[in-house]
Design an enzyme around this catalytic site. Structure first.
Site, short mmCIF file in Angstrom:
data_model
loop_
_atom_site.label_atom_id
_atom_site.label_comp_id
_atom_site.label_asym_id
_atom_site.label_seq_id
_atom_site.Cartn_x
_atom_site.Cartn_y
_atom_site.Cartn_z
N ASP A 59 0.89 -1.17 0.00
CA ASP A 59 0.00 0.00 0.00
C ASP A 59 0.92 1.21 0.00
O ASP A 59 1.64 1.45 0.98
CB ASP A 59 -0.89 -0.02 1.26
N ASN A 86 3.32 3.05 -10.71
CA ASN A 86 2.06 3.19 -11.47
C ASN A 86 0.85 3.50 -10.60
O ASN A 86 -0.10 4.13 -11.06
CB ASN A 86 1.83 1.89 -12.25
N TYR A 165 -5.44 16.25 -8.80
CA TYR A 165 -4.77 15.26 -9.66
C TYR A 165 -3.68 15.92 -10.51
O TYR A 165 -2.54 15.45 -10.55
CB TYR A 165 -5.80 14.58 -10.57
N LYS A 169 0.54 15.30 -10.36
CA LYS A 169 1.41 14.79 -11.43
C LYS A 169 2.52 15.82 -11.75
O LYS A 169 3.62 15.43 -12.12
CB LYS A 169 0.58 14.45 -12.68
N THR A 200 -9.86 2.75 -18.44
CA THR A 200 -9.62 1.97 -17.22
C THR A 200 -10.68 2.44 -16.22
O THR A 200 -11.46 3.34 -16.53
CB THR A 200 -8.23 2.25 -16.61
#
Ligand code: NAP
Length: 241
Positions: A59, A86, A165, A169, A200
């Site tokens: 985790d 990933n 988000y 990144k 996905t």
């Protein structure tokens, strides 16, 4: 001597497909997943395809779990050659959250996984990478983290304005730059990649790209004989920072 790849968040989505494509080339794939049942199911599916795969519980939000995973891989395999960072989350898309309405909690949770988690994995896996003859780290980033793209009104992703988000990144890319410079002395390449917008659970049904296409650039970098370092790339080449 077989090549060993460790992929976080490999029980589904892009991570699973990267494992499948790397495994198909004969690379031993270590399937990092936070849930043992999901890790075992992924390993069973890969083994059915003749791939050498092993489950590793991890985790990335829990440093003790990362340390335990590195210890286990060290005991079982002695090193890794490829680390694919990933595992990631994006919770704003489902909620449709605008930056002004973003909760501090969501911002912190997103950074916990996408930035601090990725950093902690690198930190604790560098000793295993140092034992490789061609060590490499691939950080799975996103064009949404490109400040150049996001501030360009003409860019097709300009409207995807997810403060948590996207900034996570951007921060991950900054870690790529810093670590690439530092780890050059250890011959470890560090790069950020964008898989594109992929179907996905995260990307959703409306995404234009299949998971096999998204995994492609990661697999290319993972298997390149002479990888670059300190870059941000997608399948078309350089992505602006
Ligand atoms: P996904 O299908 O939602 O898979 C995410 C994976 O990360 C799952 O295996 C998930 O595990 C794992 N994960 C999340 N939090 C974790 C944690 N704390 N510890 C360990 N594993 C954790 O997403 P995806 O589309 O394959 O995304 C993979 C990567 O590609 C992410 O870094 C994402 O930001 C990036 N990316 C995706 C797209 C896209 O369009 N899909 C575009 C650009 C970049 P569980 O199954 O246990 O939740």
């Amino acid at each position: 001597m077989s090549t060993l790849a460790f992929i976080t968040g490999a029980n589904k989505g892009i991570g699973f497909e990267v494992a499948r494509q790397l495994g198909a080339t004969g690379i031993i794939v270590l399937i990092g997943a936070r849930d043992k049942g999901r890790a075992d199911a992924a390993v069973a599916a890969l083994k059915k395809e003749g791939i050498s795969a092993h489950a590793v519980e991890i985790d990335v939000n829990n440093e003790a779990s990362i340390i335990a995973a590195a210890k286990k891989i060290g005991e079982d395999h002695g090193r890794i050659d490829i680390l694919v960072n990933n595992a990631g989350i994006m919770t704003e898309m489902a909620a449709g959250t605008r930056p002004k309405d973003l909760s501090l909690e969501t911002l912190k949770q997103t950074f916990d996984t996408n930035v601090f988690g990725a950093f902690a994995v690198i930190k604790h896996f560098v000793p295993l990478l140092k034992k490789s003859r061609a060590p490499r780290i691939i950080n799975v980033s996103s064009t949404l983290g490109s400040l150049t793209a996001m501030s360009d009104r003409a860019h097709p992703m300009h409207g995807v304005n997810f403060a948590a988000y996207n900034s996570s990144k951007t921060a991950l890319n900054a870690l790529t730059v810093a670590l690439a410079k530092d780890l050059a002395a250890d011959r470890i390449s560090v790069n950020s990649v964008c898989p594109g917008w992929v179907k996905t659970d995260m990307g959703g049904e409306g995404a234009p790209r299949e998971v096999a296409q998204g995994a492609g650039i990661i697999v290319t970098l993972a298997t390149s004989g002479n990888p670059p370092t300190g870059t941000f790339i997608d399948e078309n080449g350089s992505v602006p920072w």
